[in-house]
Design an enzyme around this catalytic site. Structure first.
Site, PDB file in Angstrom:
ATOM      1  N   SER A   1     -22.581  89.598 -54.123  1.00  0.00           N
ATOM      2  CA  SER A   1     -23.999  89.284 -54.241  1.00  0.00           C
ATOM      3  C   SER A   1     -24.730  90.174 -53.253  1.00  0.00           C
ATOM      4  CB  SER A   1     -24.250  87.814 -53.909  1.00  0.00           C
ATOM      5  OG  SER A   1     -25.625  87.567 -53.682  1.00  0.00           O
TER       6      SER A   1
ATOM      7  N   TYR B   1     -22.745  80.442 -48.310  1.00  0.00           N
ATOM      8  CA  TYR B   1     -22.602  81.252 -49.528  1.00  0.00           C
ATOM      9  C   TYR B   1     -22.580  82.740 -49.181  1.00  0.00           C
ATOM     10  CZ  TYR B   1     -23.728  83.508 -53.960  1.00  0.00           C
ATOM     11  OH  TYR B   1     -23.724  84.339 -55.061  1.00  0.00           O
TER      12      TYR B   1
END
Length: 279
Positions: free
Chosen positions: A136, A150
């Protein structure tokens, strides 16, 4: 020329599902995994011999090995491995329990490592292959309140990917870490967990959570169809791209992070590099 065989995890929704559908449409052979094979079959909607749907528990090494072996048995090889399975987690570091944080690492990090570990013997044997680890842009720049865990999982994906690149280079295997920005999938609907015990004081975390669930969701500028096309074209290309930032927003955020790091380094360079032994 024989079309490549792809192995895609987390394929029943999001970017994984879009990629599988596009691959099948373009004539590739695809083994796709999900926790529920029925959900996967329904989502993909294909019953061709080129599609091998597999139920797989990402956290069970034996289950992962069986899925890899079934793919090789069915198609004769694996050419491209896509570690796409994972989920988002929003919550302040104080809010998230040890169990919540570890679960996110288990799926996003150790699940991918299980796939890599079981796929590599086949890729080494054939002396070719390409591994995509889907991270990401939050794995490159982590300044999002509420996304610390995350982002940490995705930073880990960046770290082990860069090492893996050098480890498997002698075998003719390519490795790419993919850092998508915001794409219009159902990720923020179905793949974003929240803390069981939120703390009222963390206003910035709740604002960030609301921004993603209500403000950004459904309005992402990234087209997942185009993202899938990029992954296919890069896999078919001759360039060994290690860092694939995906989306205009990802490029902007990466460039901003690089600039900030360079500024910090320059501001204390003389002091921070005065650490050698004298003489």
């Amino acid at each position: 020329m024989k079309k490549k065989v792809w192995f895609v995890t987390g394929a029943s929704k999001g970017l994984g599902l879009t990629l599988v559908k596009k691959l099948l449409k373009e004539g590739y052979s695809v083994a796709a995994t999900s926790r529920s094979v029925n959900d996967l079959k329904e989502a993909v909607g294909s019953d061709t011999k080129a599609f091998l749907p597999l139920a797989m528990n990402l956290l069970d090494e034996n289950d992962v090995q069986k899925a890899i072996e079934k793919t090789v048995e069915h198609f004769g090889s694996i050419d491209v491995v896509v570690n796409n399975a994972g989920y988002g987690l929003v919550g302040g570091l104080e809010e998230l329990s040890d169990a919540e944080a570890r679960k996110n690492f288990d799926v996003n990090v150790f699940g991918s490592l299980n796939v890599i570990r079981k796929a590599l013997p086949h890729l080494r044997r054939q002396k070719s292959g390409h591994i995509y680890n889907i991270a990401s842009i939050g794995g490159f720049t982590g300044s999002y309140p509420g996304f610390g865990i995350y982002c940490a999982t995705k930073f880990a994906v960046h770290g082990f990917t860069e090492a893996l690149v050098e480890e498997v280079r002698p075998f003719g295997i390519k490795v790419t870490v993919v850092s998508p920005g915001y794409f219009r999938t159902n990720f923020l609907d179905s793949s974003l967990a929240v803390p069981a015990k939120p703390i009222d004081d963390y206003k910035s975390v709740r604002e960030m959570q609301s921004l993603h669930q209500a403000g950004i969701n459904g309005k992402q500028q990234g087209d997942p169809e185009k993202a899938a096309s990029v992954l296919i074209r890069v896999a078919e290309g001759n360039e060994a791209v290690v860092h694939l930032f995906l989306g205009e927003d990802a490029y902007g955020l990466a460039e901003q992070k690089i600039k900030t790091v360079q500024q910090d380094m320059a501001s204390v360079r003389e002091l921070a590099t005065s650490t050698n032994f004298e003489g």
